[in-house]
Design an enzyme around this catalytic site. Structure first.
Site, PDB file in Angstrom:
ATOM      1  N   ASN A 172       0.820  -1.204   0.000  1.00 11.11           N
ATOM      2  CA  ASN A 172       0.000   0.000   0.000  1.00 11.11           C
ATOM      3  C   ASN A 172       0.859   1.261   0.000  1.00 11.11           C
ATOM      4  OD1 ASN A 172      -2.692   1.476   0.610  1.00 11.11           O
ATOM      5  ND2 ASN A 172      -1.350   2.150   2.265  1.00 11.11           N
ATOM      6  N   ASP A 236       1.865   6.804   0.289  1.00  4.96           N
ATOM      7  CA  ASP A 236       1.049   5.829  -0.440  1.00  4.96           C
ATOM      8  C   ASP A 236       1.485   5.724  -1.898  1.00  4.96           C
ATOM      9  OD1 ASP A 236      -0.344   5.676   1.898  1.00  4.96           O
ATOM     10  OD2 ASP A 236      -2.287   6.244   1.063  1.00  4.96           O
ATOM     11  N   ASP A 266      -0.786  -6.559   3.985  1.00  4.80           N
ATOM     12  CA  ASP A 266      -0.998  -5.457   4.922  1.00  4.80           C
ATOM     13  C   ASP A 266      -1.903  -4.395   4.301  1.00  4.80           C
ATOM     14  OD1 ASP A 266      -0.139  -3.990   7.439  1.00  4.80           O
ATOM     15  OD2 ASP A 266       0.540  -2.565   5.915  1.00  4.80           O
ATOM     16  N   HIS A 270      -6.859  -0.468   1.813  1.00  3.50           N
ATOM     17  CA  HIS A 270      -6.466   0.930   1.635  1.00  3.50           C
ATOM     18  C   HIS A 270      -5.713   1.181   0.332  1.00  3.50           C
ATOM     19  CE1 HIS A 270      -7.869   2.202   5.541  1.00  3.50           C
ATOM     20  NE2 HIS A 270      -7.227   1.199   6.106  1.00  3.50           N
ATOM     21  N   GLU A 310      -5.452  -8.356   5.323  1.00  9.35           N
ATOM     22  CA  GLU A 310      -5.877  -7.546   6.455  1.00  9.35           C
ATOM     23  C   GLU A 310      -6.947  -6.573   5.958  1.00  9.35           C
ATOM     24  OE1 GLU A 310      -4.026  -4.516   9.811  1.00  9.35           O
ATOM     25  OE2 GLU A 310      -3.423  -4.343   7.711  1.00  9.35           O
TER      26      GLU A 310
END
Length: 567
Positions: A172, A236, A266, A270, A310
């Site tokens: 991410n 990001d 992970d 997002h 996740e």
């Protein structure tokens, strides 16, 4: 898991219908044989014959239709804290290899190993941070931990013992110190400029609350603002950029080619969910589409690679979306909260009722190809023993719930010995306690283990020879799970106990079914067993965690804080 491809449009339609379906469903909910759980076997996690099957089960039980979840027990390791092989105070990959026999020695006749079948390695790539979640080189090993050759040796030795190895993959965001980002920030003409999200370049306002952390998601650097949802040190990546997507797929393939068996992904939700305003079904769909593409690429190297994501959500609909040709598993955060609350309050939480209906949804979305990822706590949460205020009975019950439910149970290192830990994060990632002394062979010392310093019983050495220890209970429960196919691989069905302090559920495979009963309280409880929905009665105690369990006719007497398996 090699699944048939379907169109994105069809997926969106199905997910919409399943959302409505689940919402509607969730709104609607005699022999005596007292056998303690055996301490004489700690088998490897590979499937084996169930030597304790009930041979008197009525024929009707052999025709059950259920969605099974073939599983094994995973063990989450923060490498820095686990075991130090070279005396520098920092845990390393060679240290894990040395302690494989503690996790699973591959010999079913021994009793001094946990019997786990998988390892999750927290980040092992180079990073300027102690935790490793801000990566500076995706194709290398953190020099504190060793080399790629050390990882390959670990994987080889783990496989000899029937243990799979998965690694954290953090795509991410990168570290602020990653060469890509350094070049991106300094040079607006850099090839890496568009690999990150710069507000001025995209004509976006540099405002908006982060969907991942607290406060603003934007950070100022050299006259521009970049997106970093978790922290300014973690910029990001821009997954709208084709080269970024291709690079991350190539990185995944690289590690599979080194021998690892899969990934823990992970911050999986997002990838596109950057700001609070991004939280929507459309953003979820975009995330899922990326991970489907990633899954397809991993299949080119290893179609059986295990991918667990996740997705920190309590919504079964949102989590379930990622099980459509993307993830094999997604961590069940809602269940973790429920299990801890159940043992703390000593009351049945309706866990089986919820899981049965949730799994019906997941089965439809995944075409019956999913395995839940269940746990009590992980590296981002206060440790379970601290949440339970140090209550050993409650900790044993939490372990019993976790290890008798469907899915892949994940145990956070040190959970099996009751390590304490509260935030800040360093406090929940303290050195694993191997011995009574503060220092000794293999003991990591990179940080003072202040949360566990005052209790000389919180270590492997002390608990290995204590028949009443938490470690002993974990070993026994994992051995039982490995031994009994319905516990290891079965689905779940709710079973009403009629007692608020007793949690009960059926575990079911196509070949067998059994009843699991937990007395969550500190008092003896008596419940009346009734035939299940198929009219089958449970009449024989197969295993227990306590003495003085009796089954007279249909009356089951449960000692305090006990678990009973009934055929």
């Amino acid at each position: 898991m090699d699944k048939l491809a379907t169109s994105i449009a069809k997926k969106h339609t199905i997910n919409g219908l399943l959302t409505l379906s689940l919402t509607a469903v969730l709104l609607s909910g005699c022999s005596v044989n007292n056998n303690n759980i055996p301490s004489s076997a700690s088998p490897s996690p590979s499937p084996k014959a169930n030597t304790a099957q009930n041979t008197t089960t009525p024929p009707a039980a052999k025709t059950i239709t259920t969605d099974e979840q073939p599983s094994t027990v995973y063990y989450e390791i923060f490498v820095r804290s686990f075991y130090d092989s070279d005396g520098d105070g920092i845990g390393d990959l060679k240290g894990i290899t040395k302690k494989l026999d503690y996790l699973n020695d591959g010999n079913p006749d021994t009793t001094d190993d946990l019997g786990i079948g998988g390892i999750w390695l927290m980040p092992i790539n180079p990073s300027p941070s102690y935790h490793g979640y801000d990566v500076t080189d995706y194709r290398a090993i953190n020099p504190d931990y060793g080399t790629i050759e050390d990882l390959q040796e670990l994987v080889t030795e783990a496989h000899k013992r029937g243990i799979k190895v998965i690694m954290d993959l953090v795509v991410n965001h990168t570290s602020k110190e990653h060469p890509w980002f350094v070049d991106s920030a300094k040079n607006k003409d850099s090839k890496y400029r568009d690999w990150y999200i710069w507000a001025e370049d995209q004509g976006r306002p540099a405002n908006g609350a982060s969907a991942a952390g607290s406060g603003s998601a934007w950070h100022s650097l050299l006259g521009s603002h970049y997106l970093g949802g978790f922290w300014e040190g973690m910029p990001d990546l821009n997954f709208d950029h084709t080269e970024v997507r291709n690079e991350m797929k190539d990185i995944g393939k690289f590690w599979l080619e080194q021998g690892v068996d899969g990934f823990r992904l992970d911050a999986a939700k997002h990838i596109y969910e950057d700001l609070l305003s991004d939280k929507s079904q459309a953003t979820t769909n975009k995330n899922v589409s990326w991970w489907q593409d990633f899954r397809k690429s991993m299949n080119e190297v290893n179609p059986q690679a295990y991918i667990v994501g996740e997705v920190w959500e309590n919504s079964a609909v949102t989590v379930g979306a990622y099980l459509d040709q993307a993830f094999d598993s997604s961590f069940n955060f809602g269940l973790a909260e429920t299990l801890i609350n159940s043992v703390k309050t000593e009351k049945d939480s309706g866990t089986a009722f919820t899981l049965e209906r949730t799994y019906n949804l997941y089965s439809k979305i995944s075409d019956s190809h999913f395995t839940d990822a269940i746990f009590l706590t992980n590296h981002d949460q206060n440790r379970v023993m601290s949440q339970l205020d140090g209550n050993l009975d409650h900790a044993k019950m939490a372990a019993a719930l976790l290890l008798t439910l469907p899915g892949n149970p994940f145990i956070y290192y040190g959970e099996e010995i009751g390590m304490l830990g509260v935030k800040p994060d360093e406090g929940i990632r303290e050195p694993m306690r191997w011995m009574t002394a503060d220092q000794g062979e293999g003991q990591t010392t990179w940080e003072v283990g202040s949360n566990n310093a005052d209790d000389v019983s919180i270590n492997v050495e002390s608990q290995s020879n204590d028949s009443s220890s938490l470690l002993k209970r974990y070993r026994e429960l994992i051995a039982l799970r490995n031994e009994v196919p319905a516990l290891r691989d079965g689905g779940i069905r709710d079973y009403t106990s009629g007692n608020a302090g007793v949690m009960a559920y059926e575990r079911i495979t196509t070949e067998d079914q059994l009843l699991v009963v937990h007395n969550l309280t500190g008092d003896e409880q008596i419940i009346t067993l009734h035939p299940n929905v198929e009219g089958i009665s449970y009449t024989k105690i197969q295993k227990t965690t306590a003495d003085k369990v009796t089954l007279n006719s249909d009356q089951l007497t449960l000692p305090p804080y006990s678990t009973v398996i009934v055929d």
